[in-house]
Design an enzyme around this catalytic site. Structure first.
Site, PDB file in Angstrom:
ATOM      1  CE  LYS B  82      -3.959   1.761   2.701  1.00  0.00           C
ATOM      2  NZ  LYS B  82      -4.773   1.516   3.922  1.00  0.00           N
ATOM      3  CB  SER B 156      -8.417   2.960   3.130  1.00  0.00           C
ATOM      4  OG  SER B 156      -7.392   2.506   4.024  1.00  0.00           O
ATOM      5  CB  SER B 180      -8.030  -0.078   5.949  1.00  0.00           C
ATOM      6  OG  SER B 180      -8.797   1.080   6.144  1.00  0.00           O
TER       7      SER B 180
END
Lengths: 65, 473
Positions: B82, B156, B180
């Site tokens: 990420k 997310s 997330s």
């Protein structure tokens, strides 16, 4: 304790101003809805005995154990 | 490599293929880069593809293997991370236009650990701005769910979920503040594991909530997650809140089975008639399957879980507002409108209410930990619905009622474990009639990630949901 009414856009603007934050006219309705909703939700805490608990964020048996 | 089947296989199979020289790390990496070039424009999973670095790392991995040196099961395996984790010399945007040109001069501890484990870093994966759910227009494109390109890939760590489901990496490391990593796992048919707070270093992780952020692995199987967690877990002197608890052998724990394990089904999170009927049926079937494997299943009531959504917003959003206070004052126009309104609203919360939320958080934690004294793990749905359409997720909050519906109740599933600092995972358990993935959640006591992985692994030995692949080419 949180207020038991929705806050107004004017109040939101005033609070933001005291923090040095500006809120555009386009953002103001949503910021107000979000803040009012949060205050309403936090009223649910009024029924809890919060004095019985420390305001903890990190739980010592875990972090740094 | 003309056959891309291996790119969609579990990490463990790719690792074995490299170890036995059926494929080189370089061949695998080139195949992934080629597939990324072809499919990333559809799913928008990567913000930055570090092709040169990946090829260099793959060549090094192959040379080491030829010399009889291996760093372990991740040696030469191509993964993504990420874009919230600092990477030296590779830009790190946090999914924000404000950091479009930011290039860190050091690696996050998680990145260093992955490199020590021998991985190949394919690139930095897309995400919601600053890991805050509700981004309206992702500056690097809206990540798409490979199972249905009109739907979200979770939040997310959406890019990590999309990349893995699309076969654009073997596994990934995302981050979980309130769900997330579990949300992308849920909607992309993957296992997303949030570790105990303190289990994985936060050093070099762009901050959201200082007391909930956790770098977290996501993979196609429980075993893949076990290997990824093994690589990144452990104490880090650079993170004062990281734990010195010894790291167990997660892979060894996978084979324990669930016979005799006590599983508590959380009453307050059971789906009612308002939930999607396919989701309800799939989660119920998963629980029956675990019973069939010998688990002892009972309901457990945790009434304070109903407060988790509001507590999370009061605490995590306020923490994030503090992190971004200066930027909000000086460059409010640089934020996405959804992020900006969320942070501005949280900025206004009086500190007295924040402290009350932290007190209530303690009560919630106490309730969950007490239940975990009676149960080995807690089981619940991941959500009431499969993946939302992009426009449902990104529409402005036009009324207070809409905020209440979208911001609070929907968060009660995943945020309790984050608030309590406990580990939890999403595990694939079925599909809706529209062929959208469905997952269920298993949480456990502090540092009991092995128990969660054991449950997931046992479940995956008798089901094949996790073996299905998105229809994307």
């Amino acid at each position: 304790m949180a207020t038991n009414r929705d806050v107004t856009e004017t109040e939101v603007l005033q609070m933001a101003e005291t923090l040095g934050l500006s809120i555009s006219a386009g953002d103001l309705p949503e910021v107000t809805h979000r803040f009012s909703a949060l205050l309403e939700q936090l009223r649910k805490l009024d029924g809890l005995d919060l004095d019985a608990a420390d305001p903890s964020a990190i739980f010592p048996k875990e972090a740094g154990a | 490599m003309s056959d891309e089947t291996l790119l969609l296989a579990p990490l463990t199979e790719q690792s074995e293929a490299i170890r036995t020289r059926k494929v080189s790390s370089l061949e695998l990496t080139q195949a992934y880069l080629s597939r990324i070039e072809r499919l990333n424009p559809k799913v928008l999973a990567y913000i930055t593809v570090s092709a040169d670095l990946a090829l260099q790392q793959a060549r090094t991995a192959d040379a080491e293997l030829a010399a009889g040196q291996s760093s372990g099961p991740l040696h030469g395996v191509p993964v993504g991370v990420k874009d919230q984790l600092f990477t030296r010399g590779v830009r790190t945007t946090g999914g924000s236009a404000l950091l479009r040109d930011y290039v860190p001069d050091y690696d996050a501890t998680v990145i260093s650990k992955l490199q020590q484990a021998g991985v190949v870093l394919l690139g930095k994966q897309n995400m919601e701005e600053f890991a805050l759910r509700g981004t309206r227009n992702h500056p690097y494109g809206d990540p798409r769910n490979p199972w249905d390109l009109t739907r979200i890939a979770g939040h997310s760590s959406s890019g990590s979920g999309a990349a893995l489901a699309a076969g654009l990496c073997a596994a990934a490391v995302g981050e979980d503040t309130g769900g997330s990593i579990r949300n992308p796992g849920n909607v992309c048919n993957l296992v997303g594991l949030r570790p105990t707070f303190g289990r994985v270093s936060r050093h070099g992780l762009l901050q959201g909530s200082w007391s909930m952020d956790q770098a977290s692995p996501i993979g196609r199987t429980a075993e893949d997650c076990a290997l990824m967690l093994q690589a990144i877990a452990g104490h880090d002197p650079a993170d004062a809140l990281s734990s010195a608890q010894p790291v167990p052998d997660y892979r060894a724990a996978l084979s324990g089975g669930v016979r005799g394990l006590r599983l508590g089904v959380v009453s307050e999170l059971k789906l009612d008639g308002s939930a999607d009927s396919d989701v309800r049926a799939a989660v119920e079937a998963a629980i029956v399957a675990l019973q069939g494997l010998g688990a002892v299943v009972e309901e457990v009531s945790l009434p304070l879980i109903n407060l988790a959504g509001p507590l999370f917003v009061a605490i995590a959003d306020t923490d994030a507002a503090a992190v971004h206070y200066q930027r909000l004052r000086e460059h409010p126009e640089g934020f996405d409108p959804g992020t900006r309104s969320r942070l501005l609203a949280a900025s206004l919360l009086p500190v007295g209410l924040y402290a009350r939320a932290q007190r209530a958080r303690t009560l919630l934690r106490n309730q969950m930990v007490a239940a975990l004294g009676r149960f080995d793990a807690l089981v619940s749905p991941m959500s009431a619905r499969p993946a939302l359409r992009l426009e449902e997720e990104t529409a402005p909050m036009a009324t207070k009622e809409e905020v209440l519906r979208r911001q609070f109740a929907a968060r009660n599933y995943t945020t309790p474990f984050a608030l309590a600092g406990l580990p939890a995972a999403s595990i694939p358990c079925g599909f809706s009639r529209d062929q959208l993935p469905i997952g269920f959640q298993v949480g456990a006591a502090p540092f009991a990630e092995a128990t969660i992985l054991r449950v997931a692994s046992a479940y995956q030995t008798v089901t094949d949901w996790h073996t299905r692949r998105a229809p994307l080419n």
